[in-house]
Structure formats: C-alpha cells, structure tokens
Design a protein around this motif. Structure first.
Motif, PDB file in Angstrom:
ATOM      1  N   ILE A 248       0.820  -1.221   0.000  1.00 46.10           N
ATOM      2  CA  ILE A 248       0.000   0.000   0.000  1.00 46.10           C
ATOM      3  C   ILE A 248       0.848   1.263   0.000  1.00 46.10           C
ATOM      4  CG2 ILE A 248      -1.817  -1.211   1.268  1.00 46.10           C
ATOM      5  CD1 ILE A 248      -1.018   0.481   3.729  1.00 46.10           C
ATOM      6  N   PHE A 251       0.223   3.638  -2.915  1.00 52.18           N
ATOM      7  CA  PHE A 251      -1.103   4.258  -2.774  1.00 52.18           C
ATOM      8  C   PHE A 251      -1.091   5.296  -1.663  1.00 52.18           C
ATOM      9  CE2 PHE A 251      -5.389   4.547  -1.088  1.00 52.18           C
ATOM     10  CZ  PHE A 251      -6.149   4.676  -2.250  1.00 52.18           C
ATOM     11  N   LEU A 361      -8.577   2.581  -0.215  1.00 51.45           N
ATOM     12  CA  LEU A 361      -7.524   2.065   0.656  1.00 51.45           C
ATOM     13  C   LEU A 361      -8.011   0.852   1.438  1.00 51.45           C
ATOM     14  CD1 LEU A 361      -4.687   2.369   1.849  1.00 51.45           C
ATOM     15  CD2 LEU A 361      -5.657   3.928   3.552  1.00 51.45           C
TER      16      LEU A 361
END
Length: 529
Positions: A248, A251, A361
């Motif tokens: 992640i 992101f 997310l």
C-alpha cells in the motif's frame, strides 16, 4: 493392513517422508574432540552466560558450511520459491530446534537490557528514590555490560557477513541504532547520578532530553517487537504488516500528495483571512450558587482568532495535519469560517479523501491481506534459515557431547497438504532452476536405445568389461555372417554391381570394427571406463 481391511477409512492423514538430500546439513568444519569434565562444564557455562559467541570460520571459508547453509546464503530471490518445498521446510524445522536456543539467549539478554533502561529512565524522570540506590547501581552496571555485549555481537556479524550483506538487512540496522541510542541517552542521564541518592538531586529536566528518552524507549520497543520475527506464532503477523505496508506504500504516497495539494490550497486561502467572516459559537445555560441557591443565566462566546494558532492554516506544516485529519471527519475550516470557497473545497475534499480514496484504501488492503498468509510463512522460513546458516558458523558451546548430524532427515506431513503442493508445483512455474538447467543442459530428451545395454560405460569391474568386449565381438561376427548371407543371395540373382558395393562396405565395416576392437582392448589394459 488395517486400512486395506476396512475400505471406509480411506487414506492416512499423515505420510512419513524423507528429505531426498543425504548429508544435506553436514558441514566440513573440523571439530576438536572434547572431554567434558566438571571444570570444562563450568567454563562452558561461564562462556555461555557472559562471553559473546565468536565465529569459527571466516567470510572466505563459507565453502566449509553444509550444503544447506551454502544454498541459503546463495539464495537471494524475492519469490522465495526455494522455501515453497516441504522437504526444505522440514530441514529448516529440524535445524531450528538447535538454533532457537541461541536465539532465545540473545532475546533474553535484550529483554534484560530493555528492562534496565526502562527502570533507570523511570527513576531519572521521577526524581525520587523509588528504586533502591544499590539496586539502581546494579541496573546501570548490567545495562552497560549488555550494551557492550550486543555491540560486540553486531561487530562480529559485520565482520563475518561483510559490509554490504550486513547493512542490506533492515533488522541489523535496527539492532545497532536501538542499542547505540539507548547507550547515549543513559550516558547523558548519568551526569546527574549520585551514588548516595541516585537521581533524587535532579531538579529540572530539559524538554529535549525528555523527548530523547521517550524516543529511545520507542526504539527499544520496536527492536523488542522485531526480535519476535523468528518466533512462528508471532513473527507471521510481523511479516503480514511488512507485506501489506509495502503493497500500500505507493497508494499511501499518492494519498499524501493529495493531502499536500489541499493543504497548500487552504493555506493560500486562509493564511490571512482579513475579509472572511468567522462563525462565532455561542453557548448559554443556567448556573446555580450552591450557597445562596441563586441562579444565573450565562452566555459564553468562543474567542476564535483567525490570525493566531486557532487557525491551523496559518502555516503549511499545521495545514498538512489539519487536511490529513479530514479523513477522521474533523473539518476545522468549515466549523470556523463562513465563506463559499471554503465550503466548495471542503465538499471536493470530502469526495476525494473520504468517499473515494479512503474506501479504495480499505478495499485495497482487504485484497492484499487475503494473499499474504502463504507469503508470510515463506518469509518466516527464509529468516529462520538465514539465522540457522549464521548459527552454523559460530563456535558451539556444549555441556555434553553433541549428537552428530544425521545423513537422512525424516518428517511427517499431512497427506492432503503434500498432494495440494504437488498439484500446484506440477501446474505452476515448474522447477526452481529450470532456466539454468535448460541453459547448460539444453532441451534434449534422452531415451534408452537398443544398443545402450551393450555400453561399457555401465561397467563397474574388470569382469564386466571383458564381458562387454566379448559381446561386442559377437555383434561383429553376427554382422559379418549377415553380410555373407546377403552376398550369396545377391550372387544367385546375378546382381554383380550390388555385390561389389556390398563387398566394399564389408571391407570398410570390418576395418572399423577391428579398429574399435583394439580400442576396447586398450581400455581393458589401462582400466579406463
């Protein structure tokens, strides 16, 4: 036999298997024969408790390690394919039983180190004699001893592994930083230490030192958590976090850039809001005097100054924090300012940050987490294997004669698990080193031929060699008889040209057979296979 008698039982849930690599964990390091008497055992106990473990081979002598350790040190593939193998996992689990004792000895030392630092820091911040002076002095001595022990251990690892290999592991960097930082802070605190009253004479502590102590305690806790990475039941979740964080991170960086964009926008708009109206909050209520029972009507008005720190958008750093907390539904600009542009940017931010990015997310993390379990197990095996390879190179201190390394390693495994792994590997990427095999061996398919059974390369002794040569002579005689038979048949049909051609072939073939026969005799003479 029992399963065959009762067909309803089906297959056994466990299967006994053997690692198909004999002497895979046996090294070539020469061990001196030691006689264990009382004095030797007492000396070994002292060495185990107080002296850092030295390496018995150097960095250039890794060829003496076992095949398993050399394979682990050579492996640097992030796909961890080598560990996705029941046999390799069995070897790691077998070797870990010996290496984990050394690991737990290091872990307990660090636990005592962290406890000493925490208690001494507590006594320093409290300015009192909550800890007995003698006990506090012992804590300080033990802390410095364990600090030196850990730093020597890290230096030995650096010397053995090499600069590049050592600092390529984030865990080694964490070991050094946490120890050095705590040692530095402890030395600063001891400037105010008195043996008579400890830290009772400390009147005031600098805020910077308080921050440094808190940060050092934070690093010690992080290091304590990282120590658990080699324990299966806990370490698997540490690798879960690392994998998810790596996935992640791009992101999250994108999300931070969006926050920066909104923060910069709001700083330009609200840094000096001279002509922007503010929303004044007014609170009213009734208060009663408990002595006279007199009541009062009270009205409170908030005192919000848009040019002071009440406005978080007067500086870019505060604006970043305020914009980030929009994701937690904290809208300071909307609650305090009455301006249409503020409402517009708040509306756009709620769509991008809350409705779109935050839900993306959550969905992205959920998808990543579902696939990390198997990868985390492989990473755990990899770190355990590297620790085992490092442990093998150390001087081993025993209290009795150790058992020799076994030639074969047997292990139990779930039959269903083995079948699932086999099916995955059969339909998956194939062999681990398939590319290397194809590069050096090629894509030739070797099949047994009729003449393979006459090859002398299969011979192991002189009698077999003579037997092979006699077989070869018989083949030559048989071939000669066949040619004579063909000549007779061709003569009967008056095929003169064909007969002459076959005669030439016979002469040529006979010469080749005799030449090869002489070579075979030389092989027999010099016993060359």
């Amino acid at each position: 036999m029992y399963e065959n008698f009762d067909n309803e039982l089906g297959k056994s849930t466990l299967a006994l298997r053997v690692v198909p690599l004999p002497c895979f964990t046996t090294n070539n390091i020469v061990e001196k024969k030691v006689e264990y008497n009382f004095l030797k055992i007492l000396l070994n106990i002292i060495l185990l408790l107080f002296i850092p473990r030295l390496y018995k081979i150097g960095q250039s002598e890794r060829i003496k390690l076992s095949s398993f350790s050399r394979t682990i040190l050579y492996e640097n593939d992030d796909t961890h394919d080598i560990y996705d193998n029941p046999a390799i996992e069995a070897v790691i689990n077998f070797q870990w039983q010996k290496a984990k004792n050394f690991f737990f000895s290091l872990f307990i030392r660090f636990l005592v180190f962290a406890t000493c630092f925490g208690l001494v820091s507590w006594a320093y911040l409290d300015h009192s004699t909550i800890i007995n002076q003698n006990f506090l002095f012992i804590l300080i001595i033990v802390f410095y001893y364990l600090s030196i022990y850990q730093l020597i251990t890290e230096v030995l690892q650096l010397r053995y592994r090499g600069f590049k290999k050592y600092f390529s592991e984030i865990f080694n960097i964490s070991d050094v930083i946490s120890t050095v930082f705590a040692l530095t802070i402890m030395t600063i605190m001891l400037k105010n230490y008195q043996f008579s009253d400890g830290f009772e004479s400390v009147n005031e502590i600098n805020n910077g030192l308080i921050v440094a102590i808190s940060f050092s305690i934070f690093l010690v806790w992080i290091e304590l958590i990282l120590y658990l990475r080699l324990i299966s039941v806990i370490g698997i979740y540490i690798y879960h976090f690392i994998i998810v964080f790596k996935k992640i991170l791009p992101f999250f960086i994108f999300m931070i850039i969006v926050v920066f964009a909104f923060a910069h926008t709001m700083v330009v708009l609200l840094k000096d809001p001279a002509n922007i109206r503010t929303n004044d909050s007014t609170y009213s209520g009734v208060a009663t005097n408990s002595l006279t029972n007199e009541t009062f009507n009270i009205k409170l008005k908030s005192d919000f100054d848009p040019k002071s720190d009440d406005n978080p958008f007067t500086s870019f750093s505060k604006a970043i924090m305020a914009a980030y907390f929009w994701t937690s539904n904290i809208w300071v600009q909307r609650d305090r300012f009455d301006f249409w542009a503020v409402d517009l940017y708040t509306f756009i931010a709620s769509i991008f940050l809350v409705f779109v990015l935050q839900n993306m997310l959550i969905a992205f993390m959920s998808g990543v987490y579902e696939s990390v379990t198997a990868t985390s197990r492989l990473i755990l095996l990899r770190h355990q294997a590297n620790f085992i390879a490092d442990y093998e190179a150390l001087h081993h201190i025993h209290l009795w004669s150790p058992e020799p390394e076994p030639k074969h390693i047997y292990y139990y495994s779930q039959t269903k698990t083995i079948e699932e792994w086999y099916n995955v590997r059969k339909d998956g990427p194939g062999l681990i080193y398939k590319d290397i095999e194809e590069k050096f061996i090629g894509k030739h398919v070797f099949k047994e031929k009729d003449y393979d059974k006459f090859s002398i390369l299969e011979c192991n002794d002189d009698n077999n060699i003579k037997k092979r040569i006699e077989n070869f002579k018989n083949i030559g005689n048989e071939m000669n008889d066949n040619i004579e038979y063909l000549i007779k048949r061709f003569k009967s049909k008056n095929l003169i040209e064909e007969i002459e051609e076959i005669n030439d072939m016979k002469i040529d073939l006979k010469a080749k057979v005799e030449k090869l026969y002489h070579k075979l005799e030389k092989l027999e003479k010099y016993e060359i296979l």
